[in-house]
Design an enzyme around this catalytic site. Structure first.
Site, PDB file in Angstrom:
ATOM      1  N   VAL A 106       0.829  -1.213   0.000  1.00  0.00           N
ATOM      2  CA  VAL A 106       0.000   0.000   0.000  1.00  0.00           C
ATOM      3  C   VAL A 106       0.865   1.266   0.000  1.00  0.00           C
ATOM      4  O   VAL A 106       0.611   2.201  -0.781  1.00  0.00           O
ATOM      5  CB  VAL A 106      -0.964  -0.018   1.207  1.00  0.00           C
ATOM      6  CG1 VAL A 106      -1.734   1.293   1.304  1.00  0.00           C
ATOM      7  CG2 VAL A 106      -1.927  -1.207   1.106  1.00  0.00           C
ATOM      8  N   LYS A 129      -7.495  -1.550   8.922  1.00  0.00           N
ATOM      9  CA  LYS A 129      -8.843  -1.912   9.398  1.00  0.00           C
ATOM     10  C   LYS A 129      -8.829  -2.555  10.774  1.00  0.00           C
ATOM     11  O   LYS A 129      -9.726  -2.351  11.579  1.00  0.00           O
ATOM     12  CB  LYS A 129      -9.581  -2.762   8.359  1.00  0.00           C
ATOM     13  CG  LYS A 129      -9.114  -4.169   8.088  1.00  0.00           C
ATOM     14  CD  LYS A 129      -7.796  -4.318   7.393  1.00  0.00           C
ATOM     15  CE  LYS A 129      -7.628  -3.757   6.026  1.00  0.00           C
ATOM     16  NZ  LYS A 129      -7.476  -4.801   5.000  1.00  0.00           N
ATOM     17  N   GLU A 141     -10.956   5.772   4.602  1.00  0.00           N
ATOM     18  CA  GLU A 141     -11.651   5.160   3.458  1.00  0.00           C
ATOM     19  C   GLU A 141     -10.962   3.874   2.991  1.00  0.00           C
ATOM     20  O   GLU A 141     -11.611   2.879   2.654  1.00  0.00           O
ATOM     21  CB  GLU A 141     -11.696   6.173   2.300  1.00  0.00           C
ATOM     22  CG  GLU A 141     -12.434   5.694   1.077  1.00  0.00           C
ATOM     23  CD  GLU A 141     -13.927   5.555   1.320  1.00  0.00           C
ATOM     24  OE1 GLU A 141     -14.594   6.582   1.467  1.00  0.00           O
ATOM     25  OE2 GLU A 141     -14.424   4.421   1.374  1.00  0.00           O
ATOM     26  N   VAL A 170     -11.600   0.005   4.299  1.00  0.00           N
ATOM     27  CA  VAL A 170     -12.772  -0.810   3.970  1.00  0.00           C
ATOM     28  C   VAL A 170     -12.976  -0.825   2.463  1.00  0.00           C
ATOM     29  O   VAL A 170     -13.094   0.224   1.841  1.00  0.00           O
ATOM     30  CB  VAL A 170     -14.037  -0.223   4.647  1.00  0.00           C
ATOM     31  CG1 VAL A 170     -15.267  -1.023   4.281  1.00  0.00           C
ATOM     32  CG2 VAL A 170     -13.868  -0.196   6.149  1.00  0.00           C
ATOM     33  N   ILE A 224     -13.174   1.280  -3.270  1.00  0.00           N
ATOM     34  CA  ILE A 224     -14.605   1.622  -3.361  1.00  0.00           C
ATOM     35  C   ILE A 224     -14.938   2.696  -2.312  1.00  0.00           C
ATOM     36  O   ILE A 224     -14.606   2.522  -1.141  1.00  0.00           O
ATOM     37  CB  ILE A 224     -15.480   0.370  -3.097  1.00  0.00           C
ATOM     38  CG1 ILE A 224     -15.080  -0.771  -4.036  1.00  0.00           C
ATOM     39  CG2 ILE A 224     -16.949   0.693  -3.213  1.00  0.00           C
ATOM     40  CD1 ILE A 224     -15.754  -2.098  -3.704  1.00  0.00           C
ATOM     41  N   GLY A 282      -0.388  -9.055  -3.937  1.00  0.00           N
ATOM     42  CA  GLY A 282      -0.458  -7.994  -2.922  1.00  0.00           C
ATOM     43  C   GLY A 282      -1.841  -7.826  -2.316  1.00  0.00           C
ATOM     44  O   GLY A 282      -2.116  -6.800  -1.687  1.00  0.00           O
ATOM     45  N   GLU A 320      -3.420 -10.063   3.563  1.00  0.00           N
ATOM     46  CA  GLU A 320      -2.814  -9.437   4.732  1.00  0.00           C
ATOM     47  C   GLU A 320      -1.435 -10.064   4.984  1.00  0.00           C
ATOM     48  O   GLU A 320      -1.159 -11.181   4.526  1.00  0.00           O
ATOM     49  CB  GLU A 320      -3.698  -9.657   5.961  1.00  0.00           C
ATOM     50  CG  GLU A 320      -5.046  -8.971   5.879  1.00  0.00           C
ATOM     51  CD  GLU A 320      -4.928  -7.465   5.667  1.00  0.00           C
ATOM     52  OE1 GLU A 320      -4.328  -6.779   6.500  1.00  0.00           O
ATOM     53  OE2 GLU A 320      -5.425  -6.981   4.639  1.00  0.00           O
ATOM     54  N   ASP A 369     -10.579 -10.240   8.787  1.00  0.00           N
ATOM     55  CA  ASP A 369     -10.507  -8.999   8.003  1.00  0.00           C
ATOM     56  C   ASP A 369     -11.924  -8.530   7.621  1.00  0.00           C
ATOM     57  O   ASP A 369     -12.244  -7.344   7.744  1.00  0.00           O
ATOM     58  CB  ASP A 369      -9.661  -9.257   6.751  1.00  0.00           C
ATOM     59  CG  ASP A 369      -9.509  -8.031   5.882  1.00  0.00           C
ATOM     60  OD1 ASP A 369      -8.645  -7.191   6.179  1.00  0.00           O
ATOM     61  OD2 ASP A 369     -10.275  -7.898   4.903  1.00  0.00           O
ATOM     62  N   LYS A 421     -13.950  -5.076   8.871  1.00  0.00           N
ATOM     63  CA  LYS A 421     -14.573  -4.134   7.931  1.00  0.00           C
ATOM     64  C   LYS A 421     -16.047  -3.939   8.252  1.00  0.00           C
ATOM     65  O   LYS A 421     -16.564  -2.819   8.177  1.00  0.00           O
ATOM     66  CB  LYS A 421     -14.368  -4.624   6.497  1.00  0.00           C
ATOM     67  CG  LYS A 421     -12.917  -4.498   6.044  1.00  0.00           C
ATOM     68  CD  LYS A 421     -12.672  -5.276   4.775  1.00  0.00           C
ATOM     69  CE  LYS A 421     -11.241  -5.095   4.287  1.00  0.00           C
ATOM     70  NZ  LYS A 421     -10.866  -6.067   3.246  1.00  0.00           N
TER      71      LYS A 421
HETATM   72  P1  NAP Z   1       2.890  -4.792   3.723  1.00  0.00           P
HETATM   73  O1  NAP Z   1       3.120  -4.959   2.269  1.00  0.00           O
HETATM   74  O2  NAP Z   1       3.279  -5.883   4.650  1.00  0.00           O
HETATM   75  O3  NAP Z   1       3.580  -3.420   4.166  1.00  0.00           O
HETATM   76  C1  NAP Z   1       3.726  -3.041   5.511  1.00  0.00           C
HETATM   77  C2  NAP Z   1       4.804  -1.967   5.578  1.00  0.00           C
HETATM   78  O4  NAP Z   1       4.902  -1.478   6.911  1.00  0.00           O
HETATM   79  C3  NAP Z   1       6.196  -2.471   5.182  1.00  0.00           C
HETATM   80  O5  NAP Z   1       6.846  -1.494   4.424  1.00  0.00           O
HETATM   81  C4  NAP Z   1       6.904  -2.661   6.533  1.00  0.00           C
HETATM   82  O6  NAP Z   1       8.304  -2.462   6.453  1.00  0.00           O
HETATM   83  C5  NAP Z   1       6.273  -1.519   7.323  1.00  0.00           C
HETATM   84  N1  NAP Z   1       6.285  -1.768   8.767  1.00  0.00           N
HETATM   85  C6  NAP Z   1       5.718  -2.785   9.435  1.00  0.00           C
HETATM   86  N2  NAP Z   1       5.923  -2.649  10.755  1.00  0.00           N
HETATM   87  C7  NAP Z   1       6.664  -1.525  10.916  1.00  0.00           C
HETATM   88  C8  NAP Z   1       7.230  -0.848  12.034  1.00  0.00           C
HETATM   89  N3  NAP Z   1       7.072  -1.322  13.273  1.00  0.00           N
HETATM   90  N4  NAP Z   1       7.920   0.299  11.831  1.00  0.00           N
HETATM   91  C9  NAP Z   1       8.070   0.783  10.564  1.00  0.00           C
HETATM   92  N5  NAP Z   1       7.561   0.184   9.469  1.00  0.00           N
HETATM   93  C10 NAP Z   1       6.877  -0.956   9.639  1.00  0.00           C
HETATM   94  O7  NAP Z   1       1.340  -4.545   4.015  1.00  0.00           O
HETATM   95  P2  NAP Z   1       0.270  -3.835   3.052  1.00  0.00           P
HETATM   96  O8  NAP Z   1      -0.402  -4.865   2.236  1.00  0.00           O
HETATM   97  O9  NAP Z   1       0.891  -2.658   2.402  1.00  0.00           O
HETATM   98  O10 NAP Z   1      -0.821  -3.362   4.125  1.00  0.00           O
HETATM   99  C11 NAP Z   1      -0.598  -2.261   4.952  1.00  0.00           C
HETATM  100  C12 NAP Z   1      -1.907  -1.867   5.631  1.00  0.00           C
HETATM  101  O11 NAP Z   1      -2.893  -1.581   4.647  1.00  0.00           O
HETATM  102  C13 NAP Z   1      -2.533  -2.981   6.487  1.00  0.00           C
HETATM  103  O12 NAP Z   1      -3.211  -2.370   7.572  1.00  0.00           O
HETATM  104  C14 NAP Z   1      -3.552  -3.623   5.564  1.00  0.00           C
HETATM  105  O13 NAP Z   1      -4.607  -4.246   6.241  1.00  0.00           O
HETATM  106  C15 NAP Z   1      -4.052  -2.397   4.832  1.00  0.00           C
HETATM  107  N6  NAP Z   1      -4.656  -2.644   3.510  1.00  0.00           N
HETATM  108  C16 NAP Z   1      -4.019  -3.421   2.602  1.00  0.00           C
HETATM  109  C17 NAP Z   1      -4.586  -3.592   1.354  1.00  0.00           C
HETATM  110  C18 NAP Z   1      -3.923  -4.420   0.291  1.00  0.00           C
HETATM  111  O14 NAP Z   1      -4.539  -4.628  -0.760  1.00  0.00           O
HETATM  112  N7  NAP Z   1      -2.723  -4.898   0.499  1.00  0.00           N
HETATM  113  C19 NAP Z   1      -5.814  -2.988   1.048  1.00  0.00           C
HETATM  114  C20 NAP Z   1      -6.431  -2.192   2.016  1.00  0.00           C
HETATM  115  C21 NAP Z   1      -5.841  -2.019   3.243  1.00  0.00           C
HETATM  116  P3  NAP Z   1       9.237  -3.454   5.580  1.00  0.00           P
HETATM  117  O15 NAP Z   1       8.840  -3.192   4.152  1.00  0.00           O
HETATM  118  O16 NAP Z   1      10.614  -3.026   5.877  1.00  0.00           O
HETATM  119  O17 NAP Z   1       8.893  -4.834   6.033  1.00  0.00           O
HETATM  120  N1  HSE Z   2      -6.436  -8.381   2.574  1.00  0.00           N
HETATM  121  C1  HSE Z   2      -7.493  -7.478   2.268  1.00  0.00           C
HETATM  122  C2  HSE Z   2      -8.433  -8.128   1.290  1.00  0.00           C
HETATM  123  C3  HSE Z   2      -6.929  -6.218   1.683  1.00  0.00           C
HETATM  124  O1  HSE Z   2      -8.026  -9.109   0.647  1.00  0.00           O
HETATM  125  O2  HSE Z   2      -9.580  -7.684   1.170  1.00  0.00           O
HETATM  126  C4  HSE Z   2      -7.973  -5.156   1.432  1.00  0.00           C
HETATM  127  O3  HSE Z   2      -8.507  -4.672   2.622  1.00  0.00           O
END
Ligand code: NAP
Ligand code: HSE
Length: 348
Positions: free
Chosen positions: A17, A108, A132, A135, A139, A189, A192, A203, A207
């Site tokens: 993200v 979330k 936004e 969840v 969307i 990607g 979670e 998850d 939401k």
């Molecule tokens: P991710 O790819 O695992 O990225 C997490 C990032 O946070 C990484 O860059 C990690 O560093 C960094 N991080 C973790 N703990 C940390 C700490 N203690 N101090 C500093 N940096 C830290 O996860 P993601 O998929 O981007 O998701 C991030 C958030 O967005 C989550 O809350 C997830 O539920 C939400 N989300 C994700 C999506 C999706 O489609 N992926 C959609 C909606 C919401 P490193 O890179 O060095 O490991």
């Molecule tokens: N892991 C979550 C999903 C990311 O698959 O819906 C979006 O919130």
């Protein structure tokens, strides 16, 4: 460009993200500047592992592994949180909000567990909290519930709110194994960091809690919500449903009484027939049907996970945030600071 024309962004997390946010801000910077009134400039980025390769280019001196230095940095006006998990994300956002810095978050789990505390802290300190992206990713579900359903009595929310589960079930319909489909969702990607949150229904539950909170202003405790994920579904279960002309979907549903109080909330896999609109929602797509007493059913549908879809919601929130927080940011600003260097050194 002078300091008043820029907004310093502190980015917590640069994974799926966070990288999407860097790309989205770079790609649409002129449009965002035009609508926000200030140009967002990423001043500092916190990650966990400084040695990890990144999919976006960034000025190395802006990268650190210490969230506090991002939140406390004098040039960060708004904090974008894309780290995930409860701690240290909660501590970071409380620190930011207490300092009057507005927050945009995709988290979330944090919102479902501590949303009320974060919102109260924001209000007490003249800051704003935007979520936004937490969840249904791209969307505009929160925006719709906050802005449209003011006169309608909402009777029911029903939808597919987890992209990973829907992606896995869609692949399984055509013979892919559960584990291969999950691995594909992770590679894209969507999942979670701990994918059990997707496949065990947590998850989707978070939401649903956030949607209920947004509508009612109060949360429904996790213990009051029935939750079953898709992990227990076998390939044979999927084959049998397909043979009967049905498709398994992870369905989240909340029902409200006439006073708007939630009376039941459930997350569970159901075999749906083609007459059900959710039957047709495939892959990572999410959908949410809101039933209002005046309007009837309104369905929102779109990408439910992924880097740019989620970043889209974050930067839309960022524009909203910057439009409403110009004065508090300006009071912290140094009139002489020149962001033009940062703007040109951070690119994708
Ligand atoms: P991710 O790819 O695992 O990225 C997490 C990032 O946070 C990484 O860059 C990690 O560093 C960094 N991080 C973790 N703990 C940390 C700490 N203690 N101090 C500093 N940096 C830290 O996860 P993601 O998929 O981007 O998701 C991030 C958030 O967005 C989550 O809350 C997830 O539920 C939400 N989300 C994700 C999506 C999706 O489609 N992926 C959609 C909606 C919401 P490193 O890179 O060095 O490991
Ligand atoms: N892991 C979550 C999903 C990311 O698959 O819906 C979006 O919130």
């Amino acid at each position: 460009m002078n300091r008043y024309e820029c907004a310093g962004i502190g980015l917590l997390g640069c994974g799926v993200v966070g990288s999407g946010v860097v790309e989205a801000l770079s790609r649409n910077q002129d449009k965002i500047y035009e609508r926000a009134g200030r140009r967002p400039v990423i001043e500092r980025i916190a990650v966990r592992d400084l040695t990890k390769p990144r999919s976006v280019r960034m000025a190395p001196e802006r990268l650190c592994d210490d969230w506090y230095s991002v939140v406390a940095h004098p040039q960060t006006d708004v904090i974008v949180e894309a780290m995930g998990g409860v701690e240290p994300a909660r501590a970071a956002l409380l620190t930011a909000l207490t300092a009057g810095k507005s927050v945009v978050t995709a988290n979330k789990q944090l919102l479902a567990l501590h949303g009320a505390e974060l919102l109260a802290t924001a209000r007490a300190n003249g800051a704003t909290l935007h979520y936004e992206a937490s969840v249904l990713a791209g969307i505009p579900a929160i925006h719709t519930l906050e802005t449209y359903f003011q006169a309608n009595r909402v009777r029911r929310l029903r939808g597919i709110v987890n992209g990973t589960s829907n992606f896995i079930l869609t692949r399984m319909n055509t013979g892919t194994s559960f584990s291969a489909a999950l691995a594909e969702a992770q590679a894209l990607g969507y999942a979670e960091a701990d994918p059990s949150q997707d496949v065990d229904g947590d998850d989707a539950l978070y939401k649903l809690q956030i949607l209920i909170w947004t509508l009612c202003g109060s949360t429904m405790p996790e213990t009051a919500i029935v939750k079953r994920g898709i992990r227990g579904l076998t390939e044979e279960d999927v084959r049998r449903a397909v043979a009967q002309g049905k498709r398994w979907k992870l369905v989240a549903e909340a029902v409200f009484d006439a006073a708007g109080t939630p009376v039941s909330a459930v997350v569970q896999p159901l075999p749906l027939s083609p007459e059900d609109p959710l039957y047709h929602v495939g892959g990572v797509t999410n959908a949410l049907t809101v039933e209002g007493d005046l309007v009837g059913e309104v369905t929102l549908m779109g990408p439910g996970a992924g880097a740019l879809a989620t970043a889209s919601a974050i930067v839309e929130d960022l524009v909203k945030c910057l439009r409403t927080s110009v004065s508090s940011a300006q009071s912290r600003a140094e009139a002489s600071y020149d962001h033009s260097v940062a703007a040109t050194t951070i690119s994708v």
